[in-house]
Design a protein around this motif. Structure first.
Motif, PDB file in Angstrom:
ATOM      1  N   ASP A  37       0.822  -1.220   0.000  1.00 31.11           N
ATOM      2  CA  ASP A  37       0.000   0.000   0.000  1.00 31.11           C
ATOM      3  C   ASP A  37       0.855   1.268   0.000  1.00 31.11           C
ATOM      4  OD1 ASP A  37      -2.369  -1.392  -0.119  1.00 31.11           O
ATOM      5  OD2 ASP A  37      -2.773  -1.271   2.039  1.00 31.11           O
ATOM      6  N   GLU A  38       2.006   1.221   0.655  1.00 33.98           N
ATOM      7  CA  GLU A  38       2.916   2.373   0.643  1.00 33.98           C
ATOM      8  C   GLU A  38       3.428   2.644  -0.778  1.00 33.98           C
ATOM      9  OE1 GLU A  38       4.049   4.752   3.037  1.00 33.98           O
ATOM     10  OE2 GLU A  38       2.133   3.962   3.717  1.00 33.98           O
ATOM     11  N   THR A  39       3.720   1.577  -1.519  1.00 31.43           N
ATOM     12  CA  THR A  39       4.151   1.739  -2.912  1.00 31.43           C
ATOM     13  C   THR A  39       3.005   2.268  -3.756  1.00 31.43           C
ATOM     14  OG1 THR A  39       5.731  -0.073  -2.627  1.00 31.43           O
ATOM     15  CG2 THR A  39       5.200   0.553  -4.880  1.00 31.43           C
ATOM     16  N   VAL A  40       1.803   1.750  -3.515  1.00 35.27           N
ATOM     17  CA  VAL A  40       0.616   2.239  -4.231  1.00 35.27           C
ATOM     18  C   VAL A  40       0.436   3.730  -3.963  1.00 35.27           C
ATOM     19  CG1 VAL A  40      -1.915   2.131  -4.310  1.00 35.27           C
ATOM     20  CG2 VAL A  40      -0.577   0.015  -4.338  1.00 35.27           C
ATOM     21  N   ARG A  41       0.594   4.133  -2.706  1.00 27.54           N
ATOM     22  CA  ARG A  41       0.438   5.544  -2.349  1.00 27.54           C
ATOM     23  C   ARG A  41       1.444   6.419  -3.097  1.00 27.54           C
ATOM     24  NH1 ARG A  41       1.733   9.168   2.078  1.00 27.54           N
ATOM     25  NH2 ARG A  41       3.132   7.667   3.031  1.00 27.54           N
ATOM     26  N   SER A  42       2.680   5.955  -3.194  1.00 26.49           N
ATOM     27  CA  SER A  42       3.704   6.705  -3.932  1.00 26.49           C
ATOM     28  C   SER A  42       3.336   6.840  -5.406  1.00 26.49           C
ATOM     29  CB  SER A  42       5.061   6.010  -3.809  1.00 26.49           C
ATOM     30  OG  SER A  42       5.474   5.971  -2.470  1.00 26.49           O
ATOM     31  N   LEU A  43       2.819   5.760  -5.986  1.00 24.70           N
ATOM     32  CA  LEU A  43       2.447   5.797  -7.396  1.00 24.70           C
ATOM     33  C   LEU A  43       1.214   6.666  -7.631  1.00 24.70           C
ATOM     34  CD1 LEU A  43       3.159   2.079  -8.401  1.00 24.70           C
ATOM     35  CD2 LEU A  43       4.558   4.099  -8.860  1.00 24.70           C
ATOM     36  N   ARG A  44       0.314   6.702  -6.650  1.00 24.88           N
ATOM     37  CA  ARG A  44      -0.830   7.617  -6.771  1.00 24.88           C
ATOM     38  C   ARG A  44      -0.358   9.070  -6.727  1.00 24.88           C
ATOM     39  NH1 ARG A  44      -4.776   4.045  -3.493  1.00 24.88           N
ATOM     40  NH2 ARG A  44      -5.753   2.924  -5.189  1.00 24.88           N
ATOM     41  N   ILE A  92      -2.019   1.128 -11.253  1.00 25.09           N
ATOM     42  CA  ILE A  92      -1.109   1.393 -10.138  1.00 25.09           C
ATOM     43  C   ILE A  92      -0.899   0.178  -9.230  1.00 25.09           C
ATOM     44  CG2 ILE A  92      -0.902   2.728  -7.999  1.00 25.09           C
ATOM     45  CD1 ILE A  92      -1.977   5.101  -9.522  1.00 25.09           C
ATOM     46  N   ARG A  93      -1.968  -0.470  -8.811  1.00 27.62           N
ATOM     47  CA  ARG A  93      -1.809  -1.611  -7.896  1.00 27.62           C
ATOM     48  C   ARG A  93      -1.071  -2.759  -8.575  1.00 27.62           C
ATOM     49  NH1 ARG A  93      -2.792  -3.285  -3.022  1.00 27.62           N
ATOM     50  NH2 ARG A  93      -3.783  -1.338  -2.452  1.00 27.62           N
ATOM     51  N   ALA A  94      -1.349  -2.997  -9.835  1.00 30.04           N
ATOM     52  CA  ALA A  94      -0.652  -4.069 -10.557  1.00 30.04           C
ATOM     53  C   ALA A  94       0.847  -3.786 -10.624  1.00 30.04           C
ATOM     54  CB  ALA A  94      -1.228  -4.230 -11.960  1.00 30.04           C
ATOM     55  N   VAL A  95       1.212  -2.539 -10.887  1.00 31.17           N
ATOM     56  CA  VAL A  95       2.635  -2.170 -10.937  1.00 31.17           C
ATOM     57  C   VAL A  95       3.269  -2.337  -9.559  1.00 31.17           C
ATOM     58  CG1 VAL A  95       4.264  -0.275 -11.307  1.00 31.17           C
ATOM     59  CG2 VAL A  95       2.383  -0.624 -12.908  1.00 31.17           C
ATOM     60  N   ALA A  96       2.576  -1.897  -8.506  1.00 26.52           N
ATOM     61  CA  ALA A  96       3.115  -2.030  -7.146  1.00 26.52           C
ATOM     62  C   ALA A  96       3.380  -3.494  -6.811  1.00 26.52           C
ATOM     63  CB  ALA A  96       2.150  -1.420  -6.138  1.00 26.52           C
ATOM     64  N   LEU A  97       2.452  -4.382  -7.182  1.00 27.46           N
ATOM     65  CA  LEU A  97       2.645  -5.807  -6.916  1.00 27.46           C
ATOM     66  C   LEU A  97       3.818  -6.369  -7.722  1.00 27.46           C
ATOM     67  CD1 LEU A  97      -1.079  -6.957  -6.751  1.00 27.46           C
ATOM     68  CD2 LEU A  97       0.567  -6.931  -4.867  1.00 27.46           C
ATOM     69  N   GLU A  98       3.977  -5.930  -8.972  1.00 30.61           N
ATOM     70  CA  GLU A  98       5.111  -6.376  -9.787  1.00 30.61           C
ATOM     71  C   GLU A  98       6.433  -5.951  -9.153  1.00 30.61           C
ATOM     72  OE1 GLU A  98       4.913  -5.420 -13.987  1.00 30.61           O
ATOM     73  OE2 GLU A  98       2.738  -5.548 -13.903  1.00 30.61           O
ATOM     74  N   VAL A  99       6.476  -4.706  -8.694  1.00 30.41           N
ATOM     75  CA  VAL A  99       7.700  -4.203  -8.066  1.00 30.41           C
ATOM     76  C   VAL A  99       8.012  -5.005  -6.806  1.00 30.41           C
ATOM     77  CG1 VAL A  99       8.684  -2.218  -6.832  1.00 30.41           C
ATOM     78  CG2 VAL A  99       7.574  -1.884  -9.049  1.00 30.41           C
ATOM     79  N   HIS A 100       6.998  -5.307  -6.016  1.00 29.31           N
ATOM     80  CA  HIS A 100       7.239  -6.083  -4.795  1.00 29.31           C
ATOM     81  C   HIS A 100       7.633  -7.515  -5.092  1.00 29.31           C
ATOM     82  CE1 HIS A 100       6.568  -3.513  -1.291  1.00 29.31           C
ATOM     83  NE2 HIS A 100       5.959  -2.755  -2.183  1.00 29.31           N
ATOM     84  N   ARG A 101       7.126  -8.083  -6.167  1.00 32.70           N
ATOM     85  CA  ARG A 101       7.582  -9.427  -6.554  1.00 32.70           C
ATOM     86  C   ARG A 101       9.081  -9.408  -6.821  1.00 32.70           C
ATOM     87  NH1 ARG A 101       2.416 -10.305  -8.949  1.00 32.70           N
ATOM     88  NH2 ARG A 101       3.039  -9.362 -10.906  1.00 32.70           N
ATOM     89  N   LEU A 102       9.542  -8.357  -7.473  1.00 32.10           N
ATOM     90  CA  LEU A 102      10.979  -8.216  -7.706  1.00 32.10           C
ATOM     91  C   LEU A 102      11.739  -8.065  -6.391  1.00 32.10           C
ATOM     92  CD1 LEU A 102      11.054  -5.745 -10.737  1.00 32.10           C
ATOM     93  CD2 LEU A 102      12.131  -8.007 -10.674  1.00 32.10           C
ATOM     94  N   LEU A 103      11.266  -7.174  -5.554  1.00 28.94           N
ATOM     95  CA  LEU A 103      11.965  -6.892  -4.300  1.00 28.94           C
ATOM     96  C   LEU A 103      12.055  -8.122  -3.411  1.00 28.94           C
ATOM     97  CD1 LEU A 103      10.386  -3.412  -3.504  1.00 28.94           C
ATOM     98  CD2 LEU A 103      12.686  -3.856  -4.375  1.00 28.94           C
ATOM     99  N   TRP A 104      11.008  -8.928  -3.408  1.00 30.09           N
ATOM    100  CA  TRP A 104      10.998 -10.099  -2.544  1.00 30.09           C
ATOM    101  C   TRP A 104      11.673 -11.313  -3.173  1.00 30.09           C
ATOM    102  CZ3 TRP A 104      10.179  -9.496   2.383  1.00 30.09           C
ATOM    103  CH2 TRP A 104       9.552  -8.328   2.790  1.00 30.09           C
ATOM    104  N   SER A 105      12.271 -11.134  -4.334  1.00 31.82           N
ATOM    105  CA  SER A 105      13.026 -12.245  -4.944  1.00 31.82           C
ATOM    106  C   SER A 105      14.464 -12.268  -4.445  1.00 31.82           C
ATOM    107  CB  SER A 105      13.006 -12.120  -6.470  1.00 31.82           C
ATOM    108  OG  SER A 105      13.793 -11.011  -6.899  1.00 31.82           O
ATOM    109  N   ARG A 106      14.813 -11.384  -3.533  1.00 33.78           N
ATOM    110  CA  ARG A 106      16.192 -11.246  -3.068  1.00 33.78           C
ATOM    111  C   ARG A 106      16.760 -12.554  -2.514  1.00 33.78           C
ATOM    112  NH1 ARG A 106      19.647  -6.927  -1.120  1.00 33.78           N
ATOM    113  NH2 ARG A 106      21.629  -7.983  -0.855  1.00 33.78           N
TER     114      ARG A 106
END
Length: 200
Positions: free
Chosen positions: A135-142, A156-170
């Protein structure tokens, strides 16, 4: 609710000691390290004192995870500072890859099949935190949309989820490529995704 008595100065100090000790165990041993007995040993408190303050193991697990997640949220907010829009989204991404040790805890909670009440409590608390971070990422994109930094048809929400999928692949990508290469690759992927939705 539990039988907490944190209203006194001594009670507040004990609570802080227990929660900090729980976070240390969580980072070192993962969710399996969060037991009342193990925490009593780590904090030099009696088992009876632990059971008095935390009536159930679920209560202890939820309190520790919420505190741990709160510290992550504080670090993210500090990294973002006064930035807004795409700049804020990017600063959040950069901070995420610096917190690699946090990823394992989340993955443990999400990939395990919660059979016990303790595992279910841990999973629920982690999912609550994960939803907050998305939701914090969604807020930034809004904000970026309001600043007219994004293409008009951006989901926006779809992009936020894509970004988090990347971040959590660490976790798995660091095992394959090493921590630095994984961090660089994840940030490159996040940059490309954010660039793709940005107006020229």
């Amino acid at each position: 609710m539990g039988r907490r008595r944190w209203g006194t100065k001594r009670g507040a100090e004990t609570y802080a000691r227990v929660i900090e000790g729980g976070c240390a165990l969580l980072r070192r041993d993962g969710l399996s390290g969060l037991s009342i007995r193990g925490l009593a040993e780590a904090t030099a408190l009696s088992l009876g004192a632990m059971q008095f303050h935390f009536g159930t193991h679920d209560e202890l697990v939820r309190a520790v995870i919420r505190y741990w997640a709160g510290k992550i949220s504080e670090a993210l907010a500090a990294a973002a500072g006064e930035a807004r829009g795409l700049s804020r989204a990017w600063k959040l991404c950069e901070q995420w890859v610096r917190m690699a040790d946090q990823v394992d805890v989340v993955l443990q909670a999400l990939v395990s099949d919660p059979r016990t009440a303790q595992e279910q409590a841990a999973r629920a608390a982690v999912l609550e935190s994960l939803a907050h971070w998305v939701d914090e990422t969604v807020r930034s994109l809004r904000q970026a949309q309001l600043k007219q930094e994004l293409k008009p048809d951006t989901g926006i929400r779809a992009v936020a989820l894509e970004v988090h999928r990347l971040l959590w692949s660490r976790g798995w990508s660091a095992a394959l490529r090493g921590p630095e290469a994984a961090a660089t690759g994840i940030l490159n992927g996040a940059w490309q995704r954010l660039s793709a939705i940005a107006l020229e």
